[in-house]
Design an enzyme around this catalytic site. Sequence first.
Site, PDB file in Angstrom:
ATOM      1  N   ALA A 133      37.611  30.025  48.807  1.00 13.49           N
ATOM      2  CA  ALA A 133      38.319  30.847  49.736  1.00 13.49           C
ATOM      3  C   ALA A 133      39.420  29.777  50.458  1.00 13.49           C
ATOM      4  O   ALA A 133      40.828  30.228  50.279  1.00 13.49           O
ATOM      5  CB  ALA A 133      37.679  31.625  50.760  1.00 13.49           C
ATOM      6  N   ARG A 142      39.643  27.088  43.232  1.00 12.47           N
ATOM      7  CA  ARG A 142      38.673  28.300  43.741  1.00 12.47           C
ATOM      8  C   ARG A 142      38.174  27.731  44.969  1.00 12.47           C
ATOM      9  O   ARG A 142      38.268  26.800  45.581  1.00 12.47           O
ATOM     10  CB  ARG A 142      37.879  28.538  42.574  1.00 12.47           C
ATOM     11  CG  ARG A 142      37.417  27.840  41.855  1.00 12.47           C
ATOM     12  CD  ARG A 142      36.332  27.172  42.337  1.00 12.47           C
ATOM     13  NE  ARG A 142      35.179  27.481  43.109  1.00 12.47           N
ATOM     14  CZ  ARG A 142      34.643  26.634  44.318  1.00 12.47           C
ATOM     15  NH1 ARG A 142      34.914  25.465  44.372  1.00 12.47           N
ATOM     16  NH2 ARG A 142      33.831  27.349  44.896  1.00 12.47           N
ATOM     17  N   GLN A 174      29.350  27.479  39.747  1.00 17.73           N
ATOM     18  CA  GLN A 174      29.751  26.643  40.663  1.00 17.73           C
ATOM     19  C   GLN A 174      28.546  25.932  41.308  1.00 17.73           C
ATOM     20  O   GLN A 174      29.026  24.880  41.718  1.00 17.73           O
ATOM     21  CB  GLN A 174      30.569  27.516  41.783  1.00 17.73           C
ATOM     22  CG  GLN A 174      31.898  28.296  41.277  1.00 17.73           C
ATOM     23  CD  GLN A 174      31.625  29.486  40.974  1.00 17.73           C
ATOM     24  OE1 GLN A 174      30.513  29.946  40.340  1.00 17.73           O
ATOM     25  NE2 GLN A 174      32.545  30.448  41.114  1.00 17.73           N
ATOM     26  N   ASP A 191      33.868  34.481  51.815  1.00 22.15           N
ATOM     27  CA  ASP A 191      35.190  34.817  51.348  1.00 22.15           C
ATOM     28  C   ASP A 191      35.891  35.781  52.253  1.00 22.15           C
ATOM     29  O   ASP A 191      37.163  36.031  52.329  1.00 22.15           O
ATOM     30  CB  ASP A 191      35.071  35.384  50.055  1.00 22.15           C
ATOM     31  CG  ASP A 191      35.094  34.263  48.859  1.00 22.15           C
ATOM     32  OD1 ASP A 191      33.801  34.040  48.680  1.00 22.15           O
ATOM     33  OD2 ASP A 191      35.941  33.682  48.411  1.00 22.15           O
TER      34      ASP A 191
HETATM   35  O1  MRU Z   1      34.610  32.465  42.798  1.00 24.12           O
HETATM   36  P1  MRU Z   1      34.891  31.328  43.663  1.00 24.12           P
HETATM   37  O2  MRU Z   1      34.315  30.272  43.068  1.00 24.12           O
HETATM   38  O3  MRU Z   1      36.307  31.197  44.245  1.00 24.12           O
HETATM   39  O4  MRU Z   1      34.020  31.749  45.106  1.00 24.12           O
HETATM   40  C1  MRU Z   1      33.594  30.753  45.907  1.00 24.12           C
HETATM   41  C2  MRU Z   1      32.926  31.157  47.050  1.00 24.12           C
HETATM   42  O5  MRU Z   1      32.118  32.416  46.938  1.00 24.12           O
HETATM   43  C3  MRU Z   1      32.562  30.439  48.211  1.00 24.12           C
HETATM   44  O6  MRU Z   1      31.280  30.349  48.700  1.00 24.12           O
HETATM   45  C4  MRU Z   1      33.569  30.727  49.449  1.00 24.12           C
HETATM   46  O7  MRU Z   1      34.696  30.837  48.778  1.00 24.12           O
HETATM   47  C5  MRU Z   1      33.800  29.959  50.380  1.00 24.12           C
HETATM   48  S1  MRU Z   1      34.167  28.483  49.956  1.00 24.12           S
HETATM   49  C6  MRU Z   1      34.139  27.530  51.400  1.00 24.12           C
END
Ligand code: MRU
Length: 355
Positions: free
Chosen positions: A49, A47, A199, A240
């Site tokens: 982005a 996970r 996370q 994202d």
């Molecule tokens: O649902 P996720 O864990 O994929 O969400 C991740 C995020 O919101 C991060 O802050 C974003 O992807 C930036 S990662 C460098």
Amino acid sequence: MYVAQPIEWTDEGVVMLDQRRLPAEEISHTYTDYRGVAKAIQEMVIRGAPAIGVAAAMGVAIGVLKSSATSVEALKAEFPEICDALAKTRPTAVDLFWALERMKTRFNELLQSHADLSAIRDAMILEARQVHREKLATDEAIGRFGAEYMPKDGQVMTQCNAGALATAGIGTALGVIRVAFEQGRKIHVLVPETRPYLQGARLTAWELHRGGIPLTLITDNMVGYFLKTGKVGAIVTGADRIAANGDTANKIGTYQIAVLAKENNVPFYVAAPISTFDLSIPHGDHIPIEERPAEEVTHLQGVRIAPDVHAAHPAFDVTPNRYIRAIFTERGVATAPYTESLKKLAAAPAVSAAR
Ligand code: MRU
């Protein structure tokens, strides 16, 4: 300093560290089929982005490599199916679609140059590995630009996990913190746990602890308390999707942190690669927000923590540009008015990574 490796291309297949199991267990899975890669993205084995983008690129490569097609024509017919399966996994992170576009462009170039099946397979693997390699160069450049804005001695808050686990490089927001720390800044990170998927508690705390960067884990409802103390020098989060006017989608909860930051005069920064820009949409209302299963709210690691009631789970929110002091990218720092500064950065030369 320790850098987590969430994904790797190997001769056996695409190897991913299962982020659902962290921090309790470090278990990896090997995927030899694009459908498996798509499922891994959807189910959050990987996970974040940029890391989702790398996984999508490798998913296309494994799809092409393992395809049963015996002619270029047959592979050409199957190719859209591979890309569609990967595109349907998670809707908000635009890096996913950026990576798929890049793989499609390379595939079309190969078709136009009349490459044979084996040359196409080799070239698609090379392209996916190049996408991965570039993440490291990109994150390091973001880190260098952003570190300048970090306090020399003080607390920095983040949200979710925008570290190596989320980018397959050194991280965006955590990359900024890491570079600042390595430069000798005395940074202490405040890590909101980031309900419902944790996370922050599970991944950011794990990465920072492994990297030897001091941190304090807080619950999400402590954010206002800590910002009001006057002891937080900056906030830096990932993104994202960033719309043309700078409105930024990031993990649910980021918007309220940004609003509280403004109220308490704490600068709120976003760190993200150009691949996270979506200049085709004028503002944040156009960003699709992923709705994830309610079980991720009603249950924690499979244990029910709420009665069997309706629960909502929008996985992201959008922070309006007016709350964002600056956006750190690999090509420089964007500030308001974002419509101009983002456009300029998108047109600037790309950061190169050795092929
Ligand atoms: O649902 P996720 O864990 O994929 O969400 C991740 C995020 O919101 C991060 O802050 C974003 O992807 C930036 S990662 C460098």
